[in-house]
Design a protein around this motif. Sequence first.
Motif, PDB file in Angstrom:
ATOM      1  N   ARG A 286       0.886  -1.085   0.061  1.00 49.17           N
ATOM      2  CA  ARG A 286      -0.185   0.021  -0.096  1.00 49.17           C
ATOM      3  C   ARG A 286       0.784   1.158  -0.151  1.00 49.17           C
ATOM      4  NH1 ARG A 286      -3.267  -3.753  -0.035  1.00 49.17           N
ATOM      5  NH2 ARG A 286      -5.267  -4.042   1.067  1.00 49.17           N
ATOM      6  N   ASP A 287       1.945   1.280  -0.708  1.00 40.41           N
ATOM      7  CA  ASP A 287       2.731   2.395  -0.730  1.00 40.41           C
ATOM      8  C   ASP A 287       2.400   3.290  -1.861  1.00 40.41           C
ATOM      9  OD1 ASP A 287       6.339   2.507  -1.065  1.00 40.41           O
ATOM     10  OD2 ASP A 287       4.992   4.088  -0.875  1.00 40.41           O
ATOM     11  N   LEU A 288       1.281   4.137  -1.615  1.00 40.83           N
ATOM     12  CA  LEU A 288       0.696   4.795  -2.393  1.00 40.83           C
ATOM     13  C   LEU A 288       1.457   5.851  -3.140  1.00 40.83           C
ATOM     14  CD1 LEU A 288      -2.566   5.383  -0.438  1.00 40.83           C
ATOM     15  CD2 LEU A 288      -2.043   3.632  -2.412  1.00 40.83           C
ATOM     16  N   PRO A 289       2.512   6.520  -2.984  1.00 39.63           N
ATOM     17  CA  PRO A 289       3.027   7.425  -3.541  1.00 39.63           C
ATOM     18  C   PRO A 289       3.666   6.651  -4.882  1.00 39.63           C
ATOM     19  CG  PRO A 289       3.560   7.915  -1.415  1.00 39.63           C
ATOM     20  CD  PRO A 289       2.783   6.620  -1.306  1.00 39.63           C
ATOM     21  N   ILE A 290       4.291   5.674  -4.523  1.00 37.96           N
ATOM     22  CA  ILE A 290       4.932   4.499  -5.853  1.00 37.96           C
ATOM     23  C   ILE A 290       3.924   4.250  -6.681  1.00 37.96           C
ATOM     24  CG2 ILE A 290       6.217   2.661  -6.300  1.00 37.96           C
ATOM     25  CD1 ILE A 290       8.029   3.157  -4.075  1.00 37.96           C
ATOM     26  N   VAL A 291       2.752   3.840  -6.180  1.00 36.59           N
ATOM     27  CA  VAL A 291       1.701   3.314  -7.082  1.00 36.59           C
ATOM     28  C   VAL A 291       1.296   4.656  -8.053  1.00 36.59           C
ATOM     29  CG1 VAL A 291      -0.746   2.543  -7.147  1.00 36.59           C
ATOM     30  CG2 VAL A 291       0.755   1.718  -5.344  1.00 36.59           C
ATOM     31  N   GLN A 292       1.036   5.473  -7.441  1.00 37.92           N
ATOM     32  CA  GLN A 292       0.745   6.698  -8.135  1.00 37.92           C
ATOM     33  C   GLN A 292       1.672   7.222  -9.228  1.00 37.92           C
ATOM     34  OE1 GLN A 292       0.247   9.614  -5.013  1.00 37.92           O
ATOM     35  NE2 GLN A 292      -1.742   9.578  -4.808  1.00 37.92           N
ATOM     36  N   ALA A 293       3.158   7.207  -8.719  1.00 34.38           N
ATOM     37  CA  ALA A 293       4.086   7.576  -9.757  1.00 34.38           C
ATOM     38  C   ALA A 293       4.117   6.619 -10.890  1.00 34.38           C
ATOM     39  CB  ALA A 293       5.483   7.471  -8.955  1.00 34.38           C
ATOM     40  N   LEU A 294       4.229   5.127 -10.607  1.00 35.22           N
ATOM     41  CA  LEU A 294       4.178   4.379 -11.594  1.00 35.22           C
ATOM     42  C   LEU A 294       3.178   4.466 -12.472  1.00 35.22           C
ATOM     43  CD1 LEU A 294       5.973   1.516  -9.832  1.00 35.22           C
ATOM     44  CD2 LEU A 294       7.020   3.079 -11.528  1.00 35.22           C
ATOM     45  N   ALA A 295       1.828   4.272 -11.790  1.00 35.57           N
ATOM     46  CA  ALA A 295       0.572   4.223 -12.765  1.00 35.57           C
ATOM     47  C   ALA A 295       0.622   5.342 -13.768  1.00 35.57           C
ATOM     48  CB  ALA A 295      -0.418   4.361 -11.823  1.00 35.57           C
ATOM     49  N   VAL A 296       0.813   6.410 -13.387  1.00 36.17           N
ATOM     50  CA  VAL A 296       1.054   7.591 -14.220  1.00 36.17           C
ATOM     51  C   VAL A 296       2.212   7.483 -15.158  1.00 36.17           C
ATOM     52  CG1 VAL A 296       1.374  10.229 -14.408  1.00 36.17           C
ATOM     53  CG2 VAL A 296      -0.003   9.135 -12.551  1.00 36.17           C
ATOM     54  N   LEU A 297       3.531   7.001 -14.741  1.00 30.09           N
ATOM     55  CA  LEU A 297       4.371   6.931 -15.668  1.00 30.09           C
ATOM     56  C   LEU A 297       4.107   5.922 -16.883  1.00 30.09           C
ATOM     57  CD1 LEU A 297       7.075   7.936 -15.518  1.00 30.09           C
ATOM     58  CD2 LEU A 297       8.117   5.689 -14.525  1.00 30.09           C
ATOM     59  N   ILE A 298       3.347   4.670 -16.375  1.00 25.12           N
ATOM     60  CA  ILE A 298       3.123   3.719 -17.301  1.00 25.12           C
ATOM     61  C   ILE A 298       2.013   4.013 -18.209  1.00 25.12           C
ATOM     62  CG2 ILE A 298       2.249   1.274 -17.583  1.00 25.12           C
ATOM     63  CD1 ILE A 298       3.608   0.541 -15.109  1.00 25.12           C
ATOM     64  N   ALA A 299       1.176   4.756 -17.736  1.00 27.24           N
ATOM     65  CA  ALA A 299       0.053   5.175 -18.542  1.00 27.24           C
ATOM     66  C   ALA A 299       0.621   6.082 -19.564  1.00 27.24           C
ATOM     67  CB  ALA A 299      -0.966   5.666 -17.689  1.00 27.24           C
ATOM     68  N   GLY A 300       1.755   6.990 -19.069  1.00 25.97           N
ATOM     69  CA  GLY A 300       2.152   7.980 -19.951  1.00 25.97           C
ATOM     70  C   GLY A 300       3.032   7.440 -21.350  1.00 25.97           C
ATOM     71  N   VAL A 301       3.458   6.360 -20.843  1.00 22.23           N
ATOM     72  CA  VAL A 301       4.222   5.781 -21.979  1.00 22.23           C
ATOM     73  C   VAL A 301       3.206   5.085 -23.121  1.00 22.23           C
ATOM     74  CG1 VAL A 301       5.748   3.589 -22.459  1.00 22.23           C
ATOM     75  CG2 VAL A 301       6.239   4.877 -20.487  1.00 22.23           C
ATOM     76  N   TYR A 302       2.340   4.444 -22.521  1.00 22.22           N
ATOM     77  CA  TYR A 302       0.973   3.973 -23.078  1.00 22.22           C
ATOM     78  C   TYR A 302       0.444   5.088 -24.008  1.00 22.22           C
ATOM     79  CZ  TYR A 302      -2.567   0.443 -23.606  1.00 22.22           C
ATOM     80  OH  TYR A 302      -3.304  -0.479 -23.907  1.00 22.22           O
ATOM     81  N   VAL A 303       0.378   6.064 -23.359  1.00 18.33           N
ATOM     82  CA  VAL A 303      -0.462   7.561 -24.144  1.00 18.33           C
ATOM     83  C   VAL A 303       0.620   8.019 -25.390  1.00 18.33           C
ATOM     84  CG1 VAL A 303      -0.976   9.912 -23.762  1.00 18.33           C
ATOM     85  CG2 VAL A 303      -1.811   8.239 -22.391  1.00 18.33           C
ATOM     86  N   PHE A 304       1.803   7.741 -24.909  1.00 18.93           N
ATOM     87  CA  PHE A 304       3.019   8.309 -25.879  1.00 18.93           C
ATOM     88  C   PHE A 304       2.959   7.383 -27.139  1.00 18.93           C
ATOM     89  CE2 PHE A 304       6.450  10.043 -27.573  1.00 18.93           C
ATOM     90  CZ  PHE A 304       7.523   8.960 -28.068  1.00 18.93           C
TER      91      PHE A 304
ATOM     92  N   LEU B 142      -4.881  -0.349 -14.012  1.00 18.83           N
ATOM     93  CA  LEU B 142      -6.082   0.406 -13.228  1.00 18.83           C
ATOM     94  C   LEU B 142      -6.579  -0.457 -12.244  1.00 18.83           C
ATOM     95  CD1 LEU B 142      -7.922   2.739 -13.568  1.00 18.83           C
ATOM     96  CD2 LEU B 142      -9.635   1.168 -15.305  1.00 18.83           C
ATOM     97  N   ALA B 143      -6.371  -1.882 -12.632  1.00 19.80           N
ATOM     98  CA  ALA B 143      -6.825  -2.814 -11.755  1.00 19.80           C
ATOM     99  C   ALA B 143      -5.934  -2.796 -10.218  1.00 19.80           C
ATOM    100  CB  ALA B 143      -6.615  -4.493 -12.230  1.00 19.80           C
ATOM    101  N   LEU B 144      -4.678  -2.803 -10.658  1.00 19.93           N
ATOM    102  CA  LEU B 144      -3.705  -2.766  -9.435  1.00 19.93           C
ATOM    103  C   LEU B 144      -3.838  -1.317  -8.603  1.00 19.93           C
ATOM    104  CD1 LEU B 144      -0.378  -3.689 -10.831  1.00 19.93           C
ATOM    105  CD2 LEU B 144      -1.777  -4.981  -9.452  1.00 19.93           C
ATOM    106  N   VAL B 145      -4.311  -0.048  -9.304  1.00 18.00           N
ATOM    107  CA  VAL B 145      -4.494   1.059  -8.517  1.00 18.00           C
ATOM    108  C   VAL B 145      -5.811   0.771  -7.674  1.00 18.00           C
ATOM    109  CG1 VAL B 145      -5.196   3.382  -8.634  1.00 18.00           C
ATOM    110  CG2 VAL B 145      -3.442   2.597 -10.164  1.00 18.00           C
ATOM    111  N   ALA B 146      -6.670   0.252  -8.277  1.00 18.11           N
ATOM    112  CA  ALA B 146      -7.938  -0.158  -7.289  1.00 18.11           C
ATOM    113  C   ALA B 146      -7.492  -0.916  -6.265  1.00 18.11           C
ATOM    114  CB  ALA B 146      -9.092  -0.657  -8.299  1.00 18.11           C
ATOM    115  N   VAL B 147      -6.790  -2.065  -6.390  1.00 15.65           N
ATOM    116  CA  VAL B 147      -6.682  -2.954  -5.265  1.00 15.65           C
ATOM    117  C   VAL B 147      -5.635  -2.299  -4.273  1.00 15.65           C
ATOM    118  CG1 VAL B 147      -5.360  -5.193  -4.743  1.00 15.65           C
ATOM    119  CG2 VAL B 147      -6.869  -5.048  -6.835  1.00 15.65           C
ATOM    120  N   ALA B 148      -4.617  -1.433  -4.912  1.00 14.26           N
ATOM    121  CA  ALA B 148      -3.841  -0.515  -3.836  1.00 14.26           C
ATOM    122  C   ALA B 148      -4.577   0.081  -2.794  1.00 14.26           C
ATOM    123  CB  ALA B 148      -2.894   0.180  -4.521  1.00 14.26           C
TER     124      ALA B 148
END
Lengths: 325, 297, 542
Positions: A286-304, B142-148
């Motif tokens: 539940r390390d949310l800052p890392i989850v946030q950072a990586l989610a946005v990063l990976i999504a960013g690559v995806y969008v790119f 998206l699933a991982l963010v939700a689970v987190a």
Amino acid sequence: MTKLRRGITGFILRRVVLGLLTLFFVSLIVFAATQALPSDPARAILGRTATPDSLKALREQLDLNHSVVYQYTHWLGSFVTGDLGHSLAARGEPVTAVLGSRFKNSAFLVLIAAVISVPLSIFLGVIAARRRDGPLDHALSLSLLGLAALPEFVVGISLVLLFATRVFHWLPAVSLIPPGDAPWQHLKEIVLPTVTLVLAVSPYIARIMRASMVEVLESDYVEMARLKGLPEREVLWRHAVPNAVAPAIQVIALNLAYLAGGIIVVEFVFAYPGIGSALVDAVNNRDLPIVQALAVLIAGVYVFFNVLADIATILVSPRLRTSLR
Amino acid sequence: MTAVAPTAPVTAPTVGRPLTILARRAWRQMRTKIGVSLVALLVGVALIGPFFAPYSPSEFVAAPYAHASSALPLGADNLGRDVLSRFLWGGRSLLGLSILATLLGLVLGVSVGLVAAYTRSVLDDVLMRAMDVILAFPSIVLALVAVATVGPKLWLIVIVVGLTTMPRVARVTRGAALEIVERDFVQAAEVLGESQPKILFGEILPNVTSPLMVEASLRLTYSIGLIAGLSFLGFGLQPPAADWGLMINENRQALTVQPWGATMPVIAIALLTIGTSLIGDGLSRAAIGIDRGGGEG
Amino acid sequence: MTDGRPDGGSQGHLTRADLFRRAAAGGVVLAGSGVLGESAMAGIDAIDAATPKRGGTFRIGVSGGSTKDFIDGQNIVTVPDQARIVTGWETLLVFDSKFKLAFNGLAESIEHNKQGNVWTIRVRSGIEFHNGKTLSADDVIYSLKRLINPKLGLFGGAALKSIDPNRIKKLDKRTVRLTLKQPDGTLLDALGQYIAGIVPVGYSPDAVGKANPNIGTGPYKLKSFTPGQQSVHVRNPNYWRSGQPYFDQVVIIDFPDDTARVNALLGGQVDAITDVPPAQVAVVNGHGGTKVLESPSAAWRPICMRVDAAPFDDVRVRQAFRLIANRPQMVQQALAGHGKIGNDLYGIFDEAFASDLPQRKQDIDKAKSLLKAAGKDGLTVDLQTTSGALGMNEGAQVFAQQAKAAGVTVNVKILDSGAFYGDQYLKWPLSTDFWGSRNYLSQVAAGSLPTSPYNETHWPDAKDQNFLSLYNQALRTVDRVKQREILHEMQKLEYDNGGYIIWGFTTLLDGYSTKVKGLKTGDKGVLSLNAFGHGYRTIWFG
């Protein structure tokens, strides 16, 4: 011509802006989703060493005393300037420090997988198209269909079974790269995760390549080249393939985008120290800052890569080609 | 198809229900037959397997990772439970969740796609942009963010996977519906004063079922893969549940001594996804065939 | 010992004869539980017949770990922390391979008065910290004060509560005199635990990752540390035991994933690992070049019930739960047979262990009737666990299955190490945990007192003052026989009403490459791999 050019530039610009807007919404969603948690991040970071004073100090540092909107804008601002926040689990270490080498490892893995899968699948597509409806084509089509259907972790575990643990013992079952080492110093460890990724995306590229190639081979353009007396090989590789690749570029870009998400499971299977396995750990912790950072990063690559795909499609569209010739 | 005042010539849709035509054409192909058999086999294992399980999935029957024997044809798992029994029990959750999630995605996606195609106003743009934002995430992220945030809850998984299924279904639906919306019989229905929902679901929807079926099978394949993957990562069903994805993770450390605990579920998931994919491919070819050629059954 | 620097070969153990000689000279050694061994000279920690060779980088894969890892000479939480603390820090005295105290540490002598409330510690001369500073009485004073600092709540200070921080006096450069709050016969045990490290004056490792403040007297100096990944330690050239250590470098790598850890050993990516999963014992032994080291231990993985939280605040519920456990089955399924059954009492290596109390067996009927009497039949509870050590998750799952027979539903929640040891740790009504081998009173101090750092069960009940007064009495009791009686009473209280379900003791299963020499089987293990090769100094590459 100039009008067309302007039109294209305008299109590109619009797609980029749209991409950025999408990314903005992505970050909003990620931030909102993770902030929904009622627990106290400061306490989570300090754990058992928390004292009233240290809690107060950390809350200040993390902007927890301000409104959510302020927190979001501050977070976004820092994010854009490279400050990705502080990890909860790593006692407040900056996220960039925690993820630095991991990002390098993942980038390398994706790069190798891309470099191998693109030419390989183009080649397979061309071969299949050349011998279309023949036994080779059928066999290839079916295998590619099957491969495309399998989830990556199934492919990964099967590879481990085959090449690392049961049938052959050629390769290591886990891909440990000691921190600080460059991934290219451990090529044996990279083989299986790379193969898994290649097997995950190649089928799609190969199939579109085949379809596109079949169309091109039946086109007037190729007929013309043949009638002109050019050798078949030259017809194939110098005339047919470049034209067939054009529509495939979009699929290629989309699949590269897919790799950004694909590494999550693959890295977990092989314990490869990249951002994919880091994300899984962060979710567990539940390390949310890392989850946030990586989610946005990976999504960013995806969008790119999605934006790239759209732009590439327009740039190589037949209309444009014929009008320029 | 609805009766229309026979004043103007109307381009009616193909004779006979399109879905039946599609299915028949698809079935004619070998790959569809294989796909259906595979899926039927695995659905069978998942649904009625438990009745044949020699032990309960949570009983301890031997030492951990005991080898296969006459009593335990597939050996024991990481805690000493019967692998065969757990395997027979382990498909229900995966199948159930995947079907639910896909259905949710279909329902949502079709609704969004139909509305977008029909209104063709700002709403269309807004809806499609929203779909783009969802598509901007790799589904697993998206699933991982939700689970987190919320934790590994089953209802959350169904919702999230359903949400990630929605955009593509919406796009396909919208694309197919756009064509239909222009057609005379729809405009005639409007003139007749039929209510919007009736038009949407009564006139337009039946005519987009072909591409929708193809998309549905693709989405099902993907859902199965995603949900099995999430279970494998530990974010789906929790121990001591018997679940194929979870079993793979629990037993993979013993691949060298007792591979069945991980291998059986791997084979099962592989065959299932290949099966649904073959069906999808068969439907897809049949649909192309219909578009290109005639509409007979 | 002419110049005060002991020769690398001598072990500095005291024989009985030595003890009596000292006693005659005015200092008395208090006989607490687990006193200096009988056969102190014979064969303990006997060095391998082969001559140790210098050189090489020793890589060890340890189980668990996360970004919450830290390095502190006087504190640990997880196995990787244990592996790291022994590289750089040492204690005044140590427990040998038979789990007896021995003067094989930094202290030359520790003596006390007849009453047992004034203790004199004298450290050896010529020992240096990693930065070259000589170990002196000031460092000992600072270390003791830091250990008992209530603000820090260090694991190492739990058993040192009798030390009065205001009455520690420096007698000379190497000698410290402590006047305790009350007589304490367990001080030696407490000072011998591996977490009571001696640190230099001013020591304070702050945020994780800062290597510099982290110095000690140990055989290796910290070079780099990435929490959740690995740490690198280099040979201390000025280490006081001349000749040791043998490796040039030690690399400690976190491996939360069991498969990855075993594969790393098999693949030669590491030279040793802790916690071989029982399923892999045959594989590691059968693989050319690797072996499994089995060490009997008093390590336990209890299921902890909070005596002050519903539903376990009712003692009948606790007793019922203890009767649910089918201990042989738990050892068989959770440890794959590598262990022995427990009787809800810890400290099995302690001489005062209450082995006369009848071995509890599963009794579902009695459990059911107890639950019914407490109005709690059909109970549903959550059980939080993590893979901090072998047997925790497995024990939880096996227990949950057994509980069904009594109509109790146990929902096992497997958390990641970081989440488990986060801010909810020690607060769950029902959870698991792991403990190493320890003597009875030291363990009580570490986990069974209101002031303990890791009291998962919140024992004793606030209403029960009996246990606490017995504990204080035991500390003060000089007479060994009398003390044993008190300890027996304390154990009976825990046996009847305690919050732990201690179903078994694990055999430590560690893996190592056959290149590694110096490991001994059969050692009564406290820490894995012969206490990590006694801080990686009694092992070498051969």
